[in-house]
Design a protein around this motif. Sequence first.
Motif, short mmCIF file in Angstrom:
data_model
loop_
_atom_site.label_atom_id
_atom_site.label_comp_id
_atom_site.label_asym_id
_atom_site.label_seq_id
_atom_site.Cartn_x
_atom_site.Cartn_y
_atom_site.Cartn_z
N ASP A 110 -2.43 8.32 10.65
CA ASP A 110 -3.21 7.56 9.68
C ASP A 110 -4.38 6.82 10.35
O ASP A 110 -4.18 6.12 11.35
N ASP A 120 -4.85 10.02 -1.76
CA ASP A 120 -5.95 9.05 -1.73
C ASP A 120 -7.11 9.41 -2.65
O ASP A 120 -8.08 8.65 -2.74
N ASP A 155 0.85 -1.19 0.00
CA ASP A 155 0.00 0.00 0.00
C ASP A 155 0.90 1.25 0.00
O ASP A 155 0.67 2.19 0.73
C1 NOJ Z 1 -5.10 6.25 4.80
C2 NOJ Z 1 -3.95 6.53 3.89
O1 NOJ Z 1 -3.96 7.89 3.54
C3 NOJ Z 1 -4.08 5.60 2.72
O2 NOJ Z 1 -3.19 5.92 1.68
C4 NOJ Z 1 -3.89 4.21 3.20
O3 NOJ Z 1 -4.10 3.31 2.14
C5 NOJ Z 1 -4.84 3.86 4.35
N1 NOJ Z 1 -4.96 4.92 5.31
C6 NOJ Z 1 -4.34 2.66 5.10
O4 NOJ Z 1 -3.16 2.97 5.76
#
Ligand code: NOJ
Length: 555
Positions: free
Chosen positions: A199, A326, A60
């Motif tokens: 986060d 995101d 991720d």
């Molecule tokens: C929020 C983050 O901004 C995003 O990029 C990530 O995939 C998720 N949290 C999980 O950590």
Amino acid sequence: MEKDWYKRMCFYQIWIRSFYDGNGDGIGDLYGVYEKLSYIKSLGVDGIWFSPLYPSPNADYGYDISDYRNIHPDYGNLTIFRKVLSHAHELGLKVIMDLVVNHTSDEHPWFIESKKSRDNEYSDYYIWRDGKHGKLPNNWDSLFEGKAWEYVPERDQYYLHIFAKKQPDLNMDNPKVRQEVKDIMRFWLDMGVDGFREDVITFISKKDGLPNGLSFIPIANGMPHYKDGPHIHEYLEEFRQVCDEYDCFQLGEGPMTTTKSALSYMAGESKTLDLMFHFDHMMADCLFTEYIQRPFRLKRLKKAFSKWQHALAGKAWNTLYLENHDHPRIISRYGSEEYIRESGTMLAVCYLFQQGTPFIYQGQEIGMTNIRLKSIDQYIDVSSKNNYHTFHVKDSIEKRMERIHASSRDSSRTPMQWDDTENAGFTTGKPWFYVNPNYVDINVKREEQEADSILNFYRKCLAFRKQSDVALWGNYREYYKHSGKIYMYEREWQGNYLLVICSFAKHPVSFRFPKSEREKDWKLELCNYQDTSVEEGIREMKLREYEARVYSSVN
Ligand code: NOJ
């Protein structure tokens, strides 16, 4: 009013992999950031938020951390990090780090140990459960990949992952885990960082017994049981104490948070978070996630903006943003790719003059737009791929790809467009990901040279904002609430006013200045069109396509 330093600031977000490659391997890195610090400073921002820089298998892209106390070798090492930090500080820029502690990578040494057995030092670091009558421990879906549980034969148990399989959730109820978090915070604070963006921090305390969620809600069925959980305030209080030992601030990410819940973190003497990212205004063209699309409605956007401005007034402080790593690019969503300059500058005005601390995401300041790759195989984001393969599978490939074009997080992760040479000047090597072909027109070098570029307009807005007490502290009042084309708001501070007028229309629209007890003498401070002569001395006027204006009136 309490005037903490972060309230006067504006931050620039760096998603490093795509920012600037300083060593020619095709991947953005801290050497590149070092070279571009004066560019960042020149925007008029006061700080940088770094999305994760830590070692990570990148399931991720950095949000799956395998070592909290180091820098990913793709991005450099601690030596170059210290150099960046110290030069940023010399330039007067604060630096905040991403603190990702809802989960780690499954390749983190804690997890590698934890999954070996039920009785080792790390067995309780994660959320392990037995299956129930041959089934999963509960019905929760993962937000990224199938169900939220994964079986591990060594323990004959399942671990919880609210995000991808490679992101096991930490067990924050274990005091040892909380101690680890506090030690990690101290590690970075001792080095000199100024704060954290935390986060999905509202997810770290899960409801006891992990009850089943409502089965008819897809993806987020477990959320009522892990969002704002029973011990969240206690845990955040512990983290707050660490921050209070330093001059540090904490910005929590609160997916799906409401104003009421946000105030429970940010308001009052015992506040645990200084700022929060909420998502309400990111749903003017979608529901819950960009993948569930609906047509853009300005009224939805305005409602969300005004709701947060009013709810937090005098109690807490807003965080203002339109883009981050995101969400797809905002021009492609709330603006128009036919009117990139006009809508890009208008969108800047629409949020930068609200009350709060603004964030600008790399590339937003030059008007980068969504990329449209031909096939799903070219996309790399775990959630985009999962959405594509899980939902609307009976639709035609064209339709499904249209959804991906409009929703993928990959659109905000393409390399930064620095100039019109090969690879947009991002790297001298082979870029790790596709460069948006529109880099020949949209790039920093070109916009530096054009007086009325989006880039120079952001600079003007930030410079104006910084010296305006009304923009920083003023009350907020909305006009034209029912208009589907105009967003107009006024700020007032000690008898001085700012009036912000934004057209979201592709054709001219008329507006009138608001009526008031005292006839105000409005002075035009900013406009995203060069020719402003049309406004001289009239109370009713037309706004051109995506025109934005900021007026002031002093007493
Ligand atoms: C929020 C983050 O901004 C995003 O990029 C990530 O995939 C998720 N949290 C999980 O950590």
